[in-house]
Design a protein around this motif. Structure first.
Motif, PDB file in Angstrom:
ATOM      1  N   GLY A   1       9.483  50.164  75.276  1.00  0.00           N
ATOM      2  CA  GLY A   1      10.679  49.882  76.026  1.00  0.00           C
ATOM      3  C   GLY A   1       9.874  50.585  77.634  1.00  0.00           C
ATOM      4  N   SER A   2      10.388  49.748  78.879  1.00  0.00           N
ATOM      5  CA  SER A   2      10.039  50.078  79.818  1.00  0.00           C
ATOM      6  C   SER A   2      11.166  49.175  81.046  1.00  0.00           C
ATOM      7  CB  SER A   2       8.587  48.884  80.097  1.00  0.00           C
ATOM      8  OG  SER A   2       9.094  47.694  80.261  1.00  0.00           O
ATOM      9  N   LEU A   3      11.160  50.083  81.985  1.00  0.00           N
ATOM     10  CA  LEU A   3      12.028  49.589  83.378  1.00  0.00           C
ATOM     11  C   LEU A   3      10.941  49.297  84.824  1.00  0.00           C
ATOM     12  CD1 LEU A   3      11.300  52.672  84.993  1.00  0.00           C
ATOM     13  CD2 LEU A   3      12.828  52.806  83.569  1.00  0.00           C
ATOM     14  N   MET A   4      11.910  48.485  85.697  1.00  0.00           N
ATOM     15  CA  MET A   4      10.898  47.709  86.622  1.00  0.00           C
ATOM     16  C   MET A   4      11.398  48.902  87.191  1.00  0.00           C
ATOM     17  SD  MET A   4       9.345  45.482  85.965  1.00  0.00           S
ATOM     18  CE  MET A   4       8.912  44.902  87.764  1.00  0.00           C
ATOM     19  N   PHE A   5      10.859  49.103  88.505  1.00  0.00           N
ATOM     20  CA  PHE A   5      10.825  50.607  89.447  1.00  0.00           C
ATOM     21  C   PHE A   5      10.655  49.710  90.970  1.00  0.00           C
ATOM     22  CE2 PHE A   5       8.528  53.807  92.221  1.00  0.00           C
ATOM     23  CZ  PHE A   5      10.084  54.678  91.797  1.00  0.00           C
TER      24      PHE A   5
ATOM     25  N   GLU B   1      18.120  47.576  87.772  1.00  0.00           N
ATOM     26  CA  GLU B   1      18.914  46.816  86.428  1.00  0.00           C
ATOM     27  C   GLU B   1      18.886  45.826  86.102  1.00  0.00           C
ATOM     28  OE1 GLU B   1      19.418  49.572  84.532  1.00  0.00           O
ATOM     29  OE2 GLU B   1      19.977  51.084  85.564  1.00  0.00           O
ATOM     30  N   GLY B   2      18.978  44.646  85.069  1.00  0.00           N
ATOM     31  CA  GLY B   2      18.736  43.794  84.555  1.00  0.00           C
ATOM     32  C   GLY B   2      17.221  42.892  85.297  1.00  0.00           C
TER      33      GLY B   2
ATOM     34  N   TYR C   1      17.627  41.808  95.243  1.00  0.00           N
ATOM     35  CA  TYR C   1      17.078  42.435  96.483  1.00  0.00           C
ATOM     36  C   TYR C   1      17.607  42.513  97.535  1.00  0.00           C
ATOM     37  CZ  TYR C   1      12.807  42.064  99.155  1.00  0.00           C
ATOM     38  OH  TYR C   1      11.849  42.682  99.798  1.00  0.00           O
ATOM     39  N   CYS C   2      18.299  41.548  97.895  1.00  0.00           N
ATOM     40  CA  CYS C   2      19.209  41.816  99.282  1.00  0.00           C
ATOM     41  C   CYS C   2      20.199  43.057  99.455  1.00  0.00           C
ATOM     42  CB  CYS C   2      20.084  41.037  99.651  1.00  0.00           C
ATOM     43  SG  CYS C   2      19.199  39.417 100.224  1.00  0.00           S
TER      44      CYS C   2
END
Length: 338
Positions: free
Chosen positions: A185-189, A205-206, A213-214
């Motif tokens: 597992g990983s997440l974007m930050f 999230e997602g 982004y806005c």
């Protein structure tokens, strides 16, 4: 010592000057040994004494060519160089022969660094960027809010880890970097930093699209500017050229919120000091004795460690910008050490 008649000495000298070896001369002049001829080589002829051992497979010309081709990047490695030399000379040249020549010339084998591919267009755009900001000082770069996204793995870095053990000892659990079938597992930050320290950050999230982004810009980027009391007419926002960042929706958002953008060249993570901030953050996450039990615990750790990053870390990274720009100018838009 046996006295050698002058006419024998003359004959020996003549043979040596013709290029015969000491053994060959001794065979033609049976009254002397090859050791006697060898002693006469310097004392009677002034010719250099033959080098002991096996002769070099590579001529001086071939050595210079190998060094020149490897140093210029024309030939990639010793294996290819050895293959080409074998075809040219008609004799087998082992890669280790080439490696010895390169090491003696002061060259050292290194791992190739992985960096984004740079086309001629990319180099031109990067050079234009360096020329535009060549006169900016650290004071100018203090105005910038630096931003980027990164992936953080639950089970640690994607890269290599090192440990120590004696060869004769059995492999222990702590010698192993465990892997999982689905990566663990990983997440974007998303995060940003300023001269005054790290800014607000968020978990993505997602899927990150232009709308999300806005929202991040409204909540986290402007929240950072407000927290550090940075005037919108004064600060400059940095982002890369990801399509979500340059979409029509994002452009309209920047215009509506009066945010000044820094011109940014493609394929240029080496120019963004926040890349080194990601490294610092991930190093901090590696200090935990046990991996997080899940993504929620990973996010808790990220938030804790993010806020602990010293202001001096951000300032040191931002202070490197004039040097980065000069390195890019020197490379004419090409690769830099950063």
């Amino acid at each position: 010592m046996k006295i050698i008649p002058q006419h024998i000495k003359t004959k020996i000298v003549d043979y040596l000057k013709e290029g015969l070896s000491c053994r060959e001369v001794a065979e033609r002049v049976p009254s002397v040994s090859h050791m006697t001829v060898s002693r006469m080589l310097n004392t009677e002829t002034g010719l250099p004494r033959a080098r002991a051992g096996r002769p070099h497979k590579l001529s001086d010309h071939a050595k210079r060519k190998v060094i020149r081709d490897i140093s210029s990047g024309k030939i990639e490695n010793a294996v290819i160089a050895a293959h080409e030399l074998s075809e040219v000379t008609g004799q087998t040249v082992h890669p280790e022969n080439v490696r010895r020549v390169l090491r003696k010339a002061g060259l050292k084998s290194i791992k190739k660094k992985k960096k984004p591919f740079l086309s001629k267009k990319h180099r031109k755009q990067r050079l234009h960027f360096a020329q535009k900001y060549a006169n900016w000082t650290v004071e100018d770069f203090k105005r910038v809010i630096w931003s980027d996204e990164t992936k953080i793995n639950r089970m640690g870095s994607d890269g290599l880890k090192w440990t120590w053990r004696k060869p004769q000892h059995a492999i222990q659990d702590y010698h192993i970097q465990g892997t999982f079938k689905h990566g663990g597992g990983s997440l974007m930050f998303w995060g940003c930093m300023t001269w005054n320290g790290v800014g607000q950050a968020c978990k993505i999230e997602g899927t990150l699209d232009s709308t999300l982004y806005c929202e991040i810009l409204s909540d986290n980027m402007l929240g950072t500017a407000d927290y550090f009391q940075m005037d919108r007419d004064y600060f400059v926002f940095q982002q890369d050229n990801d399509p979500k960042h340059t979409s029509r929706l994002a452009k309209d958002w920047f215009n509506q919120n009066r945010v000044n953008l820094m011109d940014w060249p493609p394929q240029s993570p080496d120019m963004n000091p926040i890349e080194h901030l990601w490294h610092a953050l991930k190093q901090r996450l590696q200090t935990y004795p046990e991996p997080p039990k899940g993504i929620h615990e990973l996010w808790d750790r990220i938030q804790d460690e993010w806020l602990k990053i010293p202001v001096e870390t951000c300032q040191n990274l931002i202070s490197s910008m004039p040097s980065r720009i000069q390195a890019l100018l020197k490379a004419k838009g090409g690769y830099t050490k950063y």
